[in-house]
Design a protein around this motif. Structure first.
Motif, PDB file in Angstrom:
ATOM      1  N   ASP A   8       0.828  -1.223   0.186  1.00  0.00           N
ATOM      2  CA  ASP A   8       0.434  -0.025  -0.181  1.00  0.00           C
ATOM      3  C   ASP A   8       0.850   1.608  -0.288  1.00  0.00           C
ATOM      4  O   ASP A   8       2.480   1.412  -0.038  1.00  0.00           O
ATOM      5  CB  ASP A   8      -0.813  -0.204   1.379  1.00  0.00           C
ATOM      6  N   HIS A  10       0.218   5.508   0.867  1.00  0.00           N
ATOM      7  CA  HIS A  10      -0.172   6.579   1.292  1.00  0.00           C
ATOM      8  C   HIS A  10       0.727   7.573   0.620  1.00  0.00           C
ATOM      9  O   HIS A  10       1.393   7.961   0.845  1.00  0.00           O
ATOM     10  CB  HIS A  10      -1.311   6.689   2.188  1.00  0.00           C
ATOM     11  N   HIS A  42      -2.851  -1.512   6.344  1.00  0.00           N
ATOM     12  CA  HIS A  42      -3.607  -1.877   5.134  1.00  0.00           C
ATOM     13  C   HIS A  42      -2.778  -2.437   4.830  1.00  0.00           C
ATOM     14  O   HIS A  42      -3.469  -3.721   3.828  1.00  0.00           O
ATOM     15  CB  HIS A  42      -3.770  -0.947   4.792  1.00  0.00           C
TER      16      HIS A  42
HETATM   17 ZN   LIG Z   1      -4.193   2.354   2.590  1.00  0.00          ZN
END
Ligand SMILES: [Zn+2]
Length: 156
Positions: A8, A10, A42
């Motif tokens: 993941d 961000h 995540h």
């Molecule tokens: Zn995420």
């Protein structure tokens, strides 16, 4: 045994809290997202869903749903642990990487490992979290964002 992988990314943004592995890390920026932007949690959610063959985080917790707006991502992980329990699996071990140029994460890793282990209902010795910089290369190195990877082994 079942193995799963999660990845993941961000974006970093001013005016947000930085939450990693459920732990608040003091920093001038935080991770942008529909939830709290906890990139590590995540990646772990995706690794477990992957091992269970149940798709990905977006399918279970859509970012169009008000229910998940600004949610503490550990709550999403708790939900996935329920799926894992109901299918008769438990954590063998979990290994993770956080790639961030700043801030220094070493002082917070132990707290993250304890919280993640508790959430996963496993011993802290089964959870390993590593932090790395990217030598100022790429988006992590330019402090535009933080990425995370996780690999999990589940036992039946
Ligand atoms: Zn995420």
């Amino acid at each position: 045994m079942k193995i799963g992988i999660g990845y993941d990314v961000h974006r970093l943004q001013e005016g947000r809290k930085l939450i990693l592995g459920g732990v608040e890390v003091p920093h001038s920026k935080g991770l942008y997202g529909h939830s709290d932007g906890d990139v590590l949690t995540h990646a772990i959610v995706d690794a477990i869903l992957g091992a269970l063959g149940r798709g990905d985080i977006g399918r279970h917790f859509p970012d169009t749903s008000e229910e998940y707006k600004d949610i503490y991502s550990i709550k999403l992980l708790e939900r996935v642990v329920e799926y894992m329990d109901s299918e008769g699996y438990s954590i063998g071990n979990l290994d993770c990487i956080i790639a961030a140029q700043k801030p220094k994460l070493a002082p917070y890793i132990e707290d993250m490992e304890k919280l993640i282990a508790k959430t996963l209902k496993t011993e802290v010795g089964n959870v390993n979290i590593k932090a790395t910089t990217t030598e100022k290369l790429g988006f992590e190195g330019r402090e535009e964002g933080i990425s995370s990877q996780a690999v999990v082994l589940l036992n039946n």
